[in-house]
Motif scaffolding. Structure first.
Motif, PDB file in Angstrom:
ATOM      1  N   ASP A 189      34.904  40.076 -11.443  1.00 37.86           N
ATOM      2  CA  ASP A 189      33.909  41.139 -11.336  1.00 37.86           C
ATOM      3  C   ASP A 189      32.506  40.651 -11.691  1.00 37.86           C
ATOM      4  OD1 ASP A 189      35.847  42.871 -10.525  1.00 37.86           O
ATOM      5  OD2 ASP A 189      36.004  43.951 -12.428  1.00 37.86           O
ATOM      6  N   SER A 190      32.414  39.704 -12.617  1.00 37.28           N
ATOM      7  CA  SER A 190      31.118  39.150 -12.998  1.00 37.28           C
ATOM      8  C   SER A 190      30.756  37.914 -12.197  1.00 37.28           C
ATOM      9  CB  SER A 190      31.106  38.802 -14.500  1.00 37.28           C
ATOM     10  OG  SER A 190      31.303  39.960 -15.282  1.00 37.28           O
ATOM     11  N   ALA A 191      31.684  37.430 -11.348  1.00 39.69           N
ATOM     12  CA  ALA A 191      31.483  36.205 -10.567  1.00 39.69           C
ATOM     13  C   ALA A 191      31.121  35.048 -11.473  1.00 39.69           C
ATOM     14  CB  ALA A 191      30.426  36.411  -9.482  1.00 39.69           C
ATOM     15  N   LEU A 192      31.889  34.901 -12.553  1.00 39.50           N
ATOM     16  CA  LEU A 192      31.651  33.839 -13.526  1.00 39.50           C
ATOM     17  C   LEU A 192      32.967  33.121 -13.830  1.00 39.50           C
ATOM     18  CD1 LEU A 192      29.337  35.732 -16.051  1.00 39.50           C
ATOM     19  CD2 LEU A 192      28.627  33.993 -14.396  1.00 39.50           C
ATOM     20  N   LEU A 193      32.850  31.811 -14.032  1.00 49.64           N
ATOM     21  CA  LEU A 193      33.986  30.982 -14.448  1.00 49.64           C
ATOM     22  C   LEU A 193      33.619  30.323 -15.773  1.00 49.64           C
ATOM     23  CD1 LEU A 193      36.066  28.529 -12.279  1.00 49.64           C
ATOM     24  CD2 LEU A 193      35.019  27.711 -14.393  1.00 49.64           C
ATOM     25  N   PHE A 194      34.556  30.331 -16.713  1.00 52.53           N
ATOM     26  CA  PHE A 194      34.334  29.764 -18.038  1.00 52.53           C
ATOM     27  C   PHE A 194      35.297  28.597 -18.258  1.00 52.53           C
ATOM     28  CE2 PHE A 194      32.986  34.122 -18.145  1.00 52.53           C
ATOM     29  CZ  PHE A 194      31.890  34.173 -18.985  1.00 52.53           C
ATOM     30  N   ARG A 252      22.863  31.092  -2.427  1.00 53.12           N
ATOM     31  CA  ARG A 252      22.631  32.531  -2.262  1.00 53.12           C
ATOM     32  C   ARG A 252      23.914  33.349  -2.153  1.00 53.12           C
ATOM     33  NH1 ARG A 252      17.281  33.258  -1.849  1.00 53.12           N
ATOM     34  NH2 ARG A 252      16.004  31.550  -1.023  1.00 53.12           N
ATOM     35  N   GLU A 253      25.068  32.679  -1.998  1.00 55.82           N
ATOM     36  CA  GLU A 253      26.304  33.447  -1.918  1.00 55.82           C
ATOM     37  C   GLU A 253      26.938  33.653  -3.279  1.00 55.82           C
ATOM     38  OE1 GLU A 253      29.992  30.409  -1.017  1.00 55.82           O
ATOM     39  OE2 GLU A 253      28.560  30.782   0.583  1.00 55.82           O
ATOM     40  N   LEU A 254      26.497  32.915  -4.301  1.00 57.70           N
ATOM     41  CA  LEU A 254      27.095  33.079  -5.616  1.00 57.70           C
ATOM     42  C   LEU A 254      26.912  34.517  -6.086  1.00 57.70           C
ATOM     43  CD1 LEU A 254      26.236  29.837  -7.612  1.00 57.70           C
ATOM     44  CD2 LEU A 254      28.121  30.290  -6.059  1.00 57.70           C
ATOM     45  N   GLY A 255      27.950  35.046  -6.710  1.00 53.56           N
ATOM     46  CA  GLY A 255      27.914  36.423  -7.160  1.00 53.56           C
ATOM     47  C   GLY A 255      28.419  37.404  -6.132  1.00 53.56           C
ATOM     48  N   HIS A 256      28.843  36.907  -4.948  1.00 48.20           N
ATOM     49  CA  HIS A 256      29.291  37.786  -3.868  1.00 48.20           C
ATOM     50  C   HIS A 256      30.694  37.408  -3.415  1.00 48.20           C
ATOM     51  CE1 HIS A 256      25.218  39.353  -3.523  1.00 48.20           C
ATOM     52  NE2 HIS A 256      24.791  38.112  -3.543  1.00 48.20           N
ATOM     53  N   ALA A 257      31.347  38.316  -2.731  1.00 46.04           N
ATOM     54  CA  ALA A 257      32.654  38.054  -2.136  1.00 46.04           C
ATOM     55  C   ALA A 257      32.446  37.462  -0.759  1.00 46.04           C
ATOM     56  CB  ALA A 257      33.468  39.343  -2.036  1.00 46.04           C
ATOM     57  N   VAL A 258      32.683  36.164  -0.625  1.00 45.90           N
ATOM     58  CA  VAL A 258      32.411  35.507   0.654  1.00 45.90           C
ATOM     59  C   VAL A 258      33.523  34.574   1.093  1.00 45.90           C
ATOM     60  CG1 VAL A 258      29.906  35.592   0.384  1.00 45.90           C
ATOM     61  CG2 VAL A 258      31.159  33.652  -0.526  1.00 45.90           C
ATOM     62  N   SER A 259      34.439  34.201   0.220  1.00 48.31           N
ATOM     63  CA  SER A 259      35.448  33.207   0.546  1.00 48.31           C
ATOM     64  C   SER A 259      36.816  33.857   0.604  1.00 48.31           C
ATOM     65  CB  SER A 259      35.436  32.096  -0.509  1.00 48.31           C
ATOM     66  OG  SER A 259      36.483  31.194  -0.308  1.00 48.31           O
ATOM     67  N   SER A 260      37.655  33.387   1.506  1.00 52.19           N
ATOM     68  CA  SER A 260      38.947  34.019   1.734  1.00 52.19           C
ATOM     69  C   SER A 260      39.947  33.636   0.650  1.00 52.19           C
ATOM     70  CB  SER A 260      39.480  33.608   3.103  1.00 52.19           C
ATOM     71  OG  SER A 260      40.715  34.200   3.341  1.00 52.19           O
ATOM     72  N   GLY A 261      39.916  34.369  -0.448  1.00 51.57           N
ATOM     73  CA  GLY A 261      40.942  34.229  -1.469  1.00 51.57           C
ATOM     74  C   GLY A 261      40.690  33.211  -2.550  1.00 51.57           C
ATOM     75  N   SER A 295      31.409  32.330  -6.344  1.00 51.40           N
ATOM     76  CA  SER A 295      31.664  33.407  -5.395  1.00 51.40           C
ATOM     77  C   SER A 295      33.170  33.615  -5.364  1.00 51.40           C
ATOM     78  CB  SER A 295      31.122  33.073  -4.005  1.00 51.40           C
ATOM     79  OG  SER A 295      31.824  31.988  -3.450  1.00 51.40           O
ATOM     80  N   VAL A 296      33.560  34.868  -5.196  1.00 50.25           N
ATOM     81  CA  VAL A 296      34.971  35.223  -5.288  1.00 50.25           C
ATOM     82  C   VAL A 296      35.432  35.809  -3.968  1.00 50.25           C
ATOM     83  CG1 VAL A 296      36.696  36.552  -6.575  1.00 50.25           C
ATOM     84  CG2 VAL A 296      34.632  35.726  -7.738  1.00 50.25           C
ATOM     85  N   GLY A 297      36.561  35.333  -3.477  1.00 49.39           N
ATOM     86  CA  GLY A 297      37.101  35.864  -2.236  1.00 49.39           C
ATOM     87  C   GLY A 297      37.578  37.287  -2.400  1.00 49.39           C
ATOM     88  N   ALA A 298      37.631  38.019  -1.298  1.00 52.14           N
ATOM     89  CA  ALA A 298      38.078  39.407  -1.342  1.00 52.14           C
ATOM     90  C   ALA A 298      39.461  39.513  -1.971  1.00 52.14           C
ATOM     91  CB  ALA A 298      38.082  39.989   0.068  1.00 52.14           C
ATOM     92  N   ARG A 316      42.636  28.152  -4.755  1.00 49.68           N
ATOM     93  CA  ARG A 316      41.882  26.953  -5.107  1.00 49.68           C
ATOM     94  C   ARG A 316      40.572  27.323  -5.812  1.00 49.68           C
ATOM     95  NH1 ARG A 316      46.292  25.443  -3.507  1.00 49.68           N
ATOM     96  NH2 ARG A 316      46.705  24.402  -1.518  1.00 49.68           N
ATOM     97  N   ILE A 317      40.112  26.427  -6.635  1.00 48.26           N
ATOM     98  CA  ILE A 317      38.727  26.435  -7.109  1.00 48.26           C
ATOM     99  C   ILE A 317      38.078  25.242  -6.424  1.00 48.26           C
ATOM    100  CG2 ILE A 317      37.195  26.188  -9.093  1.00 48.26           C
ATOM    101  CD1 ILE A 317      39.501  27.280 -10.833  1.00 48.26           C
ATOM    102  N   HIS A 318      37.042  25.487  -5.625  1.00 49.34           N
ATOM    103  CA  HIS A 318      36.505  24.388  -4.827  1.00 49.34           C
ATOM    104  C   HIS A 318      35.010  24.538  -4.623  1.00 49.34           C
ATOM    105  CE1 HIS A 318      36.123  26.715  -1.023  1.00 49.34           C
ATOM    106  NE2 HIS A 318      37.197  27.354  -1.447  1.00 49.34           N
ATOM    107  N   GLY A 319      34.412  23.533  -4.003  1.00 51.12           N
ATOM    108  CA  GLY A 319      32.970  23.500  -3.826  1.00 51.12           C
ATOM    109  C   GLY A 319      32.511  24.069  -2.503  1.00 51.12           C
ATOM    110  N   ASP A 320      31.304  23.660  -2.133  1.00 47.33           N
ATOM    111  CA  ASP A 320      30.657  23.991  -0.865  1.00 47.33           C
ATOM    112  C   ASP A 320      30.100  25.404  -0.796  1.00 47.33           C
ATOM    113  OD1 ASP A 320      29.814  22.621   1.458  1.00 47.33           O
ATOM    114  OD2 ASP A 320      31.147  23.836   2.685  1.00 47.33           O
ATOM    115  N   ALA A 321      29.874  26.040  -1.958  1.00 47.51           N
ATOM    116  CA  ALA A 321      29.188  27.333  -1.937  1.00 47.51           C
ATOM    117  C   ALA A 321      27.704  27.109  -1.670  1.00 47.51           C
ATOM    118  CB  ALA A 321      29.367  28.053  -3.267  1.00 47.51           C
TER     119      ALA A 321
END
Length: 233
Positions: free
Chosen positions: A89-94, A187-196, A108-111, A179-184
Protein backbone atom coordinates in the motif's frame (compact mmCIF):
# COMPACT_ATOMS: atom_id res chain seq x y z
CA UNK A 1 -0.13 -18.04 3.50
CA UNK A 2 0.74 -17.56 -0.13
CA UNK A 3 -1.49 -19.42 -2.57
CA UNK A 4 -1.61 -19.80 -6.32
CA UNK A 5 -5.06 -18.20 -6.19
CA UNK A 6 -3.53 -14.97 -4.98
CA UNK A 7 -1.52 -14.53 -8.17
CA UNK A 8 -4.61 -13.74 -10.22
CA UNK A 9 -4.63 -10.30 -11.76
CA UNK A 10 -7.24 -7.87 -10.48
CA UNK A 11 -9.68 -5.82 -12.56
CA UNK A 12 -9.63 -2.05 -12.83
CA UNK A 13 -11.89 -0.06 -10.50
CA UNK A 14 -12.71 3.64 -10.45
CA UNK A 15 -11.42 5.64 -7.48
CA UNK A 16 -13.26 8.32 -5.55
CA UNK A 17 -11.75 11.72 -4.77
CA UNK A 18 -12.79 14.84 -2.89
CA UNK A 19 -13.84 17.53 -5.33
CA UNK A 20 -13.88 20.72 -3.32
CA UNK A 21 -12.13 23.43 -5.32
CA UNK A 22 -10.61 26.29 -3.29
CA UNK A 23 -11.03 29.82 -4.54
CA UNK A 24 -7.77 30.99 -6.08
CA UNK A 25 -6.44 34.51 -6.32
CA UNK A 26 -6.23 35.86 -9.90
CA UNK A 27 -2.85 35.47 -11.58
CA UNK A 28 -1.40 38.29 -13.65
CA UNK A 29 -1.18 37.37 -17.32
CA UNK A 30 2.35 38.69 -17.57
CA UNK A 31 3.67 36.64 -14.67
CA UNK A 32 6.01 33.87 -15.83
CA UNK A 33 5.65 30.50 -14.13
CA UNK A 34 8.60 29.75 -11.87
CA UNK A 35 10.50 26.62 -12.92
CA UNK A 36 10.01 23.68 -10.52
CA UNK A 37 12.68 23.27 -7.90
CA UNK A 38 13.93 19.73 -7.30
CA UNK A 39 16.37 18.64 -4.59
CA UNK A 40 19.55 17.12 -6.01
CA UNK A 41 19.43 13.36 -6.32
CA UNK A 42 21.81 11.24 -4.23
CA UNK A 43 24.97 10.22 -6.07
CA UNK A 44 23.93 6.55 -6.11
CA UNK A 45 21.25 7.39 -8.69
CA UNK A 46 23.89 8.40 -11.24
CA UNK A 47 24.56 6.36 -14.36
CA UNK A 48 26.23 2.99 -13.83
CA UNK A 49 28.85 2.21 -16.44
CA UNK A 50 30.66 -0.84 -15.03
CA UNK A 51 27.82 -3.33 -15.57
CA UNK A 52 27.53 -5.61 -18.64
CA UNK A 53 24.84 -3.25 -19.93
CA UNK A 54 24.64 0.50 -19.33
CA UNK A 55 22.22 1.83 -16.71
CA UNK A 56 21.22 5.47 -17.26
CA UNK A 57 21.07 8.04 -14.49
CA UNK A 58 17.75 8.86 -12.86
CA UNK A 59 16.73 12.23 -14.38
CA UNK A 60 16.58 15.18 -11.97
CA UNK A 61 13.08 15.70 -10.61
CA UNK A 62 11.83 12.31 -11.86
CA UNK A 63 11.81 10.60 -8.47
CA UNK A 64 9.81 11.70 -5.43
CA UNK A 65 12.27 12.13 -2.51
CA UNK A 66 9.92 10.02 -0.37
CA UNK A 67 10.85 7.06 -2.60
CA UNK A 68 14.62 7.57 -2.47
CA UNK A 69 16.70 4.78 -0.99
CA UNK A 70 17.33 5.78 2.62
CA UNK A 71 18.11 4.47 6.08
CA UNK A 72 15.17 4.63 8.48
CA UNK A 73 14.32 3.47 11.98
CA UNK A 74 13.43 -0.22 11.85
CA UNK A 75 9.66 -0.68 12.27
CA UNK A 76 10.12 -4.45 12.75
CA UNK A 77 12.96 -4.83 15.23
CA UNK A 78 12.08 -8.44 16.06
CA UNK A 79 12.98 -9.72 12.58
CA UNK A 80 16.55 -10.92 11.91
CA UNK A 81 19.11 -9.30 9.65
CA UNK A 82 18.34 -9.89 5.99
CA UNK A 83 14.56 -10.05 6.28
CA UNK A 84 12.80 -8.20 3.44
CA UNK A 85 9.40 -6.67 4.14
CA UNK A 86 7.19 -5.25 1.38
CA UNK A 87 4.38 -2.83 2.18
CA UNK A 88 2.31 -2.83 -1.05
CA UNK A 89 0.00 0.00 0.00
CA UNK A 90 2.91 2.36 0.67
CA UNK A 91 4.93 1.05 -2.32
CA UNK A 92 7.93 0.59 -0.03
CA UNK A 93 10.36 -2.28 0.52
CA UNK A 94 12.41 -2.56 3.72
CA UNK A 95 15.67 -4.50 4.12
CA UNK A 96 16.17 -5.24 7.82
CA UNK A 97 19.76 -4.48 8.75
CA UNK A 98 19.65 -4.50 12.55
CA UNK A 99 17.08 -4.19 15.36
CA UNK A 100 17.47 -0.43 15.08
CA UNK A 101 17.62 0.37 11.38
CA UNK A 102 16.34 -0.71 7.99
CA UNK A 103 17.11 0.37 4.44
CA UNK A 104 13.98 1.57 2.65
CA UNK A 105 13.41 1.54 -1.11
CA UNK A 106 10.58 2.84 -3.27
CA UNK A 107 8.97 0.21 -5.50
CA UNK A 108 6.11 -0.31 -7.92
CA UNK A 109 3.67 -3.06 -7.06
CA UNK A 110 1.79 -5.25 -9.49
CA UNK A 111 -1.99 -5.41 -9.33
CA UNK A 112 -1.80 -9.01 -8.14
CA UNK A 113 0.65 -7.88 -5.47
CA UNK A 114 -2.17 -6.09 -3.70
CA UNK A 115 -3.81 -9.48 -3.12
CA UNK A 116 -0.60 -11.39 -2.36
CA UNK A 117 0.49 -11.68 1.25
CA UNK A 118 2.46 -13.90 3.58
CA UNK A 119 6.03 -15.15 3.92
CA UNK A 120 8.27 -16.60 1.22
CA UNK A 121 11.92 -17.63 1.13
CA UNK A 122 14.59 -15.89 -0.89
CA UNK A 123 15.66 -18.97 -2.83
CA UNK A 124 18.24 -17.43 -5.15
CA UNK A 125 19.36 -14.23 -6.89
CA UNK A 126 20.41 -13.54 -10.44
CA UNK A 127 22.36 -10.74 -12.10
CA UNK A 128 20.97 -9.74 -15.51
CA UNK A 129 18.51 -12.66 -15.52
CA UNK A 130 16.73 -14.14 -18.47
CA UNK A 131 12.99 -13.56 -18.60
CA UNK A 132 10.96 -16.72 -19.10
CA UNK A 133 7.37 -15.74 -19.80
CA UNK A 134 4.77 -17.80 -17.87
CA UNK A 135 2.23 -19.75 -19.88
CA UNK A 136 -0.57 -17.71 -18.31
CA UNK A 137 0.90 -14.53 -19.78
CA UNK A 138 1.48 -16.14 -23.17
CA UNK A 139 -2.21 -17.08 -23.21
CA UNK A 140 -3.02 -13.38 -22.95
CA UNK A 141 -0.20 -12.21 -25.21
CA UNK A 142 0.68 -14.91 -27.78
CA UNK A 143 3.35 -12.63 -29.28
CA UNK A 144 5.48 -13.47 -26.20
CA UNK A 145 5.69 -17.15 -27.15
CA UNK A 146 9.33 -16.76 -28.40
CA UNK A 147 10.30 -15.93 -24.80
CA UNK A 148 8.61 -18.95 -23.21
CA UNK A 149 10.38 -21.53 -21.08
CA UNK A 150 10.43 -23.91 -24.04
CA UNK A 151 12.30 -21.31 -26.12
CA UNK A 152 14.77 -20.41 -23.41
CA UNK A 153 13.31 -17.05 -22.43
CA UNK A 154 14.44 -13.54 -23.32
CA UNK A 155 18.11 -12.63 -23.33
CA UNK A 156 19.26 -10.24 -20.59
CA UNK A 157 19.96 -6.62 -21.31
CA UNK A 158 18.03 -3.56 -22.46
CA UNK A 159 14.42 -4.41 -23.17
CA UNK A 160 14.32 -7.33 -20.75
CA UNK A 161 11.68 -6.38 -18.12
CA UNK A 162 13.57 -8.16 -15.35
CA UNK A 163 16.27 -5.50 -15.42
CA UNK A 164 19.69 -5.74 -13.81
CA UNK A 165 18.88 -8.11 -10.95
CA UNK A 166 16.12 -10.45 -9.77
CA UNK A 167 15.34 -12.10 -6.44
CA UNK A 168 13.30 -15.31 -6.69
CA UNK A 169 10.76 -16.20 -4.02
CA UNK A 170 9.79 -19.76 -3.10
CA UNK A 171 7.46 -21.32 -0.54
CA UNK A 172 7.80 -24.91 0.65
CA UNK A 173 10.31 -25.49 -2.13
CA UNK A 174 7.89 -24.35 -4.84
CA UNK A 175 8.48 -21.31 -7.03
CA UNK A 176 5.81 -18.72 -6.29
CA UNK A 177 6.51 -17.07 -9.68
CA UNK A 178 6.78 -13.86 -7.65
CA UNK A 179 9.92 -11.78 -8.15
CA UNK A 180 11.62 -8.67 -6.86
CA UNK A 181 13.39 -7.25 -9.89
CA UNK A 182 14.70 -4.16 -11.62
CA UNK A 183 13.92 -2.09 -14.70
CA UNK A 184 11.39 0.25 -13.10
CA UNK A 185 11.20 3.76 -14.48
CA UNK A 186 11.46 6.53 -11.86
CA UNK A 187 7.99 7.88 -12.56
CA UNK A 188 6.26 4.53 -12.08
CA UNK A 189 7.45 4.04 -8.51
CA UNK A 190 4.56 4.22 -6.09
CA UNK A 191 2.09 2.91 -8.69
CA UNK A 192 0.65 -0.44 -9.75
CA UNK A 193 2.33 -1.10 -13.08
CA UNK A 194 3.87 -4.58 -13.06
CA UNK A 195 2.04 -7.87 -13.45
CA UNK A 196 2.30 -9.43 -10.02
CA UNK A 197 5.90 -8.54 -9.10
CA UNK A 198 7.76 -5.93 -7.09
CA UNK A 199 9.75 -3.72 -9.45
CA UNK A 200 12.62 -1.43 -8.45
CA UNK A 201 15.02 1.00 -10.06
CA UNK A 202 18.04 -0.84 -11.41
CA UNK A 203 20.30 1.20 -9.09
CA UNK A 204 18.24 0.08 -6.11
CA UNK A 205 17.80 -3.57 -7.04
CA UNK A 206 21.57 -3.90 -7.54
CA UNK A 207 22.06 -2.52 -4.03
CA UNK A 208 19.43 -4.86 -2.57
CA UNK A 209 20.85 -7.86 -4.46
CA UNK A 210 24.28 -7.24 -2.95
CA UNK A 211 22.88 -6.97 0.60
CA UNK A 212 20.36 -9.82 0.37
CA UNK A 213 20.80 -12.95 2.47
CA UNK A 214 20.23 -16.36 0.88
CA UNK A 215 17.32 -18.13 2.54
CA UNK A 216 16.01 -15.00 4.27
CA UNK A 217 12.31 -14.43 4.77
CA UNK A 218 10.47 -12.11 2.40
CA UNK A 219 7.26 -10.87 4.00
CA UNK A 220 4.54 -9.20 1.95
CA UNK A 221 2.17 -7.29 4.20
CA UNK A 222 -1.57 -7.47 3.72
CA UNK A 223 -3.02 -4.73 1.55
CA UNK A 224 -5.92 -2.80 3.02
CA UNK A 225 -6.68 -0.99 -0.22
CA UNK A 226 -9.95 -1.79 -2.01
CA UNK A 227 -9.89 -4.72 -4.40
CA UNK A 228 -9.43 -3.89 -8.04
CA UNK A 229 -6.28 -1.77 -8.14
CA UNK A 230 -5.27 -1.69 -11.78
CA UNK A 231 -1.88 -2.61 -13.20
CA UNK A 232 -0.40 -3.07 -16.64
CA UNK A 233 2.67 -4.88 -17.88
Amino acid sequence: MLTRRKFAALGAVAGLAACTTPELAPVARSAAAAPPQHPPLPAFYAAITDEPYPIPAVPPGALDPALWRQWVANPWGDHPHGTIIVDPDSALLFFIDSPDRALRYGVSVGAAGFDWEGTARLQFRRAWPRWTVPESMIARKPELEPHSVAHGGMDPGPGNPMGARALYLFQNGIDTLYRIHGDASPRELGHAVSSGCIRMLNQDVIDLHDRAVHGASVIVLRSVKPKGVAGVY
